[in-house]
Structures are given as C-alpha cells and as structure tokens.
Design a protein around this motif. Structure first.
Motif, PDB file in Angstrom:
ATOM      1  N   VAL A   1       0.837  -1.197   0.000  1.00 49.61           N
ATOM      2  CA  VAL A   1       0.000   0.000   0.000  1.00 49.61           C
ATOM      3  C   VAL A   1       0.876   1.252   0.000  1.00 49.61           C
ATOM      4  N   LEU A   2       1.906   1.246   0.821  1.00 52.27           N
ATOM      5  CA  LEU A   2       2.796   2.402   0.914  1.00 52.27           C
ATOM      6  C   LEU A   2       3.608   2.603  -0.367  1.00 52.27           C
ATOM      7  N   LEU A   3       4.125   1.515  -0.924  1.00 54.57           N
ATOM      8  CA  LEU A   3       4.901   1.613  -2.166  1.00 54.57           C
ATOM      9  C   LEU A   3       4.033   2.032  -3.344  1.00 54.57           C
ATOM     10  N   ALA A   4       2.802   1.572  -3.384  1.00 51.43           N
ATOM     11  CA  ALA A   4       1.912   1.867  -4.511  1.00 51.43           C
ATOM     12  C   ALA A   4       1.613   3.351  -4.636  1.00 51.43           C
ATOM     13  N   ASP A   5       1.659   4.082  -3.534  1.00 50.86           N
ATOM     14  CA  ASP A   5       1.373   5.514  -3.579  1.00 50.86           C
ATOM     15  C   ASP A   5       2.540   6.327  -4.117  1.00 50.86           C
TER      16      ASP A   5
ATOM     17  N   THR B   1      -3.872  16.173   2.834  1.00 48.61           N
ATOM     18  CA  THR B   1      -3.630  16.506   1.424  1.00 48.61           C
ATOM     19  C   THR B   1      -3.903  15.323   0.502  1.00 48.61           C
ATOM     20  N   GLY B   2      -4.196  14.148   1.085  1.00 45.13           N
ATOM     21  CA  GLY B   2      -4.460  12.960   0.283  1.00 45.13           C
ATOM     22  C   GLY B   2      -3.265  12.052   0.099  1.00 45.13           C
ATOM     23  N   ARG B   3      -2.105  12.462   0.616  1.00 43.95           N
ATOM     24  CA  ARG B   3      -0.895  11.652   0.505  1.00 43.95           C
ATOM     25  C   ARG B   3      -0.963  10.493   1.495  1.00 43.95           C
ATOM     26  N   VAL B   4      -0.526   9.300   1.063  1.00 45.34           N
ATOM     27  CA  VAL B   4      -0.501   8.137   1.950  1.00 45.34           C
ATOM     28  C   VAL B   4       0.675   8.293   2.918  1.00 45.34           C
ATOM     29  N   VAL B   5       0.358   8.319   4.212  1.00 50.61           N
ATOM     30  CA  VAL B   5       1.389   8.501   5.238  1.00 50.61           C
ATOM     31  C   VAL B   5       1.611   7.248   6.072  1.00 50.61           C
ATOM     32  N   ALA B   6       0.675   6.315   5.984  1.00 50.09           N
ATOM     33  CA  ALA B   6       0.768   5.064   6.742  1.00 50.09           C
ATOM     34  C   ALA B   6      -0.199   4.079   6.106  1.00 50.09           C
TER      35      ALA B   6
END
Length: 167
Positions: free
Chosen positions: A77-81, A140-145
């Motif tokens: 999930v983290l890498l995909a973002d 902001t919509g960025r994946v942080v976790a």
C-alpha cells in the motif's frame, strides 16, 4: 472548527490517534490489526501501532518491527502511492514459495493496489499468513501510513478477506 482543532491534533502522534481505532477493528474482525509506515530507505515498513486479538493463534508483531515492504500488504500500500521512479524495492528475496520476486510482477501488483485501493498478500511473507491493508492519508491525500488486518490463512479465504474484512 478545523483551524481551531488542528494545532492540538498536529502534536498528537499518528500511532496515538490510531490505537483506539485499531483496537476496535481487531475486536470487530477478531484478528490482529496494525499501523505501519515506510522507513526512510523505502525498502522496509516499520510497525508503529498494534492491536492484538485474544486468539490463541494470532499474528504477534511488536511495535518497532521492520519487515521488507515488497512482501507485506502494508508495504505494498505504501509503495503503490509512490511514483514508480521513487519506489525502492530492494533485493526481492523469496521468503516463502509464494513470494513475488519478479520486479515486473511486483510493479504490476503495485499498480493493481493503486487502482483497487487496497493490498492483499497471501502467504508471501510467511507460510500460513494472509493480510489485507488499506492506506491512511493525510489531509492533502498523501498516503502517510497503512493499516492492515493479519490472520492465519486457514481462518478466511482470500474472497472472505475481501468480502468481510476489507470493508
């Protein structure tokens, strides 16, 4: 209201905010739930919060544990973002016979995660371990976790994970 509430919230750690939600999730699905972030190297995840279940056979990972991102639902999930050029996959070592070690196959899997909005890893990190993860986004919509539910593969099929746990 958000302007007034943001300063105190910004001083509260994500793990502190997430812990009661993880506990509620773990109780609801009767499986362990975790929160993790990508390490600065981008090749590993690090667990930052956990809620264990009371099952005898449960996934028991401690806060602070690091695992290879490519082989975990949280890591995917983290890498995909990340933009493809910024993804650090590291050495793709087979951890089980099911571990995705082909870089092209992993890149395709990450694009699927990006499209679907979740990752499901089936016995790639450890035999008998299945997990499903979703992103945690900042304002902001960025994946942080990422948050996941991990379970013994015998308890739920892949289809049951998607149907019952993912929602």
């Amino acid at each position: 209201v958000l302007s007034l509430g943001y300063p105190p919230l910004s001083r509260t750690s994500l793990a502190h905010i997430a812990t009661p939600h993880l506990a509620e999730l773990a109780e609801r699905v009767h499986e362990s739930a975790s929160l993790a972030v990508l390490t600065p190297s981008g090749e590993e995840i690090q667990y930052t919060a956990r809620a264990a279940t009371s099952r005898v056979m449960s996934v028991n990972v401690t806060v602070g544990t690091r695992l290879p991102a490519y082989a975990t639902s949280l890591g995917r999930v983290l890498l995909a973002d990340l933009p493809p050029g910024e993804r650090q996959l590291g050495r793709l070592t087979p951890l089980t016979p099911r571990t995705t070690t082909d870089p092209a196959a992993l890149r395709a899997a990450l694009e699927d995660v990006r499209t679907l909005g979740y990752a499901l890893v089936d016995e790639e990190l450890e035999a008998g371990l299945r997990s499903v993860a979703v992103p945690v986004r900042d304002r902001t919509g960025r994946v942080v976790a990422a948050v996941n539910v991990a379970m013994h593969a015998a308890r739920r099929s892949v289809a049951e994970c998607v149907r019952d746990v993912l929602p």
